[in-house]
Motif scaffolding. Structure first.
Motif, short mmCIF file in Angstrom:
data_model
loop_
_atom_site.label_atom_id
_atom_site.label_comp_id
_atom_site.label_asym_id
_atom_site.label_seq_id
_atom_site.Cartn_x
_atom_site.Cartn_y
_atom_site.Cartn_z
N GLU A 13 0.82 -1.21 -0.19
CA GLU A 13 -0.06 0.03 0.11
C GLU A 13 0.70 1.20 -0.08
N GLN A 14 1.80 1.14 0.56
CA GLN A 14 3.15 2.25 0.54
C GLN A 14 3.70 2.54 -0.69
N GLY A 15 3.85 1.61 -1.62
CA GLY A 15 4.51 1.75 -2.64
C GLY A 15 5.43 0.61 -3.24
N GLU A 16 5.80 -0.15 -2.16
CA GLU A 16 6.69 -1.20 -2.36
C GLU A 16 6.11 -2.22 -3.36
N ILE B 235 15.78 0.72 -6.24
CA ILE B 235 16.93 1.07 -5.44
C ILE B 235 18.06 1.46 -6.30
N ASP B 236 18.35 0.94 -7.27
CA ASP B 236 19.27 1.37 -8.34
C ASP B 236 19.11 2.78 -8.75
N GLU B 237 17.73 3.09 -9.00
CA GLU B 237 17.66 4.46 -9.15
C GLU B 237 17.78 5.34 -8.47
N GLN C 187 17.43 0.85 1.13
CA GLN C 187 16.02 0.52 1.27
C GLN C 187 15.54 1.29 2.45
N ARG C 188 16.17 1.35 3.35
CA ARG C 188 15.44 2.00 4.87
C ARG C 188 15.12 3.30 4.52
N PHE C 189 15.67 4.15 3.79
CA PHE C 189 15.19 5.48 3.45
C PHE C 189 14.10 5.52 2.23
N LEU C 190 13.98 4.73 1.46
CA LEU C 190 13.08 4.57 0.40
C LEU C 190 11.69 4.08 1.27
N ARG C 191 11.84 3.07 2.35
CA ARG C 191 10.63 2.72 2.92
C ARG C 191 10.08 3.92 3.92
N ALA C 192 10.99 4.63 4.25
CA ALA C 192 10.74 5.72 5.30
C ALA C 192 9.69 6.74 4.52
N ARG C 193 10.14 6.81 3.29
CA ARG C 193 9.26 8.11 2.52
C ARG C 193 8.49 7.36 1.55
N TYR C 194 8.10 5.90 1.71
CA TYR C 194 7.00 5.40 0.62
C TYR C 194 7.54 5.32 -0.72
N TRP C 195 8.90 5.04 -0.97
CA TRP C 195 9.31 4.65 -2.20
C TRP C 195 9.36 6.09 -3.14
N ASN C 196 9.37 6.92 -2.71
CA ASN C 196 9.30 8.42 -3.37
C ASN C 196 10.81 8.84 -3.47
N ILE C 197 11.47 8.57 -4.61
CA ILE C 197 13.04 9.06 -4.84
C ILE C 197 13.32 10.30 -4.41
N PRO C 198 12.52 11.37 -4.81
CA PRO C 198 12.91 12.78 -4.39
C PRO C 198 12.80 12.82 -2.72
N HIS C 199 11.67 12.54 -2.20
CA HIS C 199 11.45 12.54 -0.76
C HIS C 199 12.61 11.66 0.05
N SER C 200 12.70 10.62 -0.70
CA SER C 200 13.80 9.76 0.09
C SER C 200 15.27 10.38 0.09
N THR D 45 9.84 -2.48 11.11
CA THR D 45 9.93 -1.15 11.70
C THR D 45 9.97 -0.20 10.65
N GLN D 46 10.90 -0.42 9.33
CA GLN D 46 11.09 0.43 8.17
C GLN D 46 9.69 0.54 7.71
N VAL D 47 8.97 -0.33 7.57
CA VAL D 47 7.77 -0.32 6.91
C VAL D 47 6.70 0.49 7.89
N VAL D 48 6.53 0.14 9.02
CA VAL D 48 5.23 0.69 9.67
C VAL D 48 5.70 1.84 10.67
N GLY D 49 6.94 1.88 11.09
CA GLY D 49 7.47 2.95 11.84
C GLY D 49 7.49 2.69 13.35
N GLY D 50 7.53 3.89 14.02
CA GLY D 50 7.17 3.68 15.46
C GLY D 50 6.53 4.63 15.76
N ILE D 51 5.99 4.62 17.32
CA ILE D 51 5.35 6.01 17.80
C ILE D 51 6.15 6.29 19.23
#
Length: 285
Positions: free
Chosen positions: A24-27, A36-38, A60-73, A156-162
């Protein structure tokens, strides 16, 4: 009742329920390697930061944190390395096991269980903090270390923490140690600069001193940050609208007994894989 675990779960294969969230997050399994290569090429082309690692698992840690959006990651990884560069004493030559004394004082720790969404829960009990015994820098070192460790977990990379900020006993003496500089660093840790995504922050048991503390933090908080900040006071029923009481200790109206606050760091002693991962991030074991 959630499962207790004092060791990081580094299993790369996601459970089915978490895998659904990841999709659902784009993975996408079919395009993961290509993305990842891109991202790696994007980093090289833009030259805004020079990561000390560019392996697939790390990026992948950074990509998952920003829903696989490359500029945001890319913005996130630049923020991360800017934060590292500006706060080298939080990262360089830090010995995680030396931070056990902070956990023993119960100031900051992570629960050995997850909430109903699979998220780790980081709890700060600032009222127990004695600035004469524990410096703000050491609290940051412990926080960074815990977030770095959390970011190693695929779940945790996918769902994060609180985060839960328990302000029972928080006093004017504590306010003296919360400068705008400290506030900006805390916002960077929790929101803008770490690859462990903090989904929400919950303030409980605050008193009148909290209003003064909030004024220090507000200049660094945008509208989106404020949407993820929830202030509950002593109303635990309000907290339970966000975190199931079956996933909380009894002091927050939950059903679970207290847990060891030092077991996380103590478990590192016997876990070579975690030690190696922490060494890759610059820690000294």
């Amino acid at each position: 009742m959630p499962e207790f675990e004092y060791r990081l779960n580094l299993e790369p294969e996601l459970p089915d329920d978490i895998k659904k969230v990841a999709i659902e997050q784009g993975e996408c399994e079919e395009t993961r390697k290509q993305t990842i290569d891109e991202f790696r090429n994007y980093i090289l082309e833009h030259n805004g930061c020079q990561p000390h690692r560019t392996d697939d698992e790390y990026l992948q840690r950074f990509l998952r944190a920003r829903y696989w959006n490359i500029p945001h990651s890319y913005k996130l990884i630049c923020n991360y390395y800017k934060f590292r560069d500006q706060n080298k004493n939080f990262f360089e030559k830090v010995r995680p096991l030396d931070l056990t004394y902070i956990a023993s004082k119960d100031i900051v720790h992570v629960t050995p269980y997850r909430d109903q969404c699979g998220r780790r829960i980081m709890i700060y009990r600032f009222g127990l903090w004695k600035p004469s015994e524990v410096s703000t820098d050491d609290i940051f070192r412990a926080s960074v270390c815990l977030l770095e460790m959390g970011g190693m977990e695929p779940i945790t990379q996918v769902v994060g923490g609180i985060g839960i900020f328990d302000l029972k006993g928080f006093s004017l003496n504590h306010i003296l140690h919360l400068s705008p500089g400290v506030a900006s660093k805390m916002i960077a840790l929790m929101v803008t600069s770490m690859f462990t995504r903090v989904a929400s922050i919950h303030i409980v048991n605050q008193n009148f001193v909290f209003n003064a503390a909030l004024k220090i933090f507000q200049p660094f908080m945008d509208a989106k940050m404020r949407e993820h900040l929830f202030i509950h006071g002593s109303d635990m029923a309000s907290l339970h609208k966000h975190i199931n009481p079956d996933c909380l200790p009894k002091r927050y109206g939950g059903t679970l007994d207290d847990f060891s606050s030092t077991a996380w760091l103590e478990a590192i002693k016997d876990d070579k894989q975690i030690q190696q991962e922490l060494e890759k991030q610059g820690y000294v074991m």
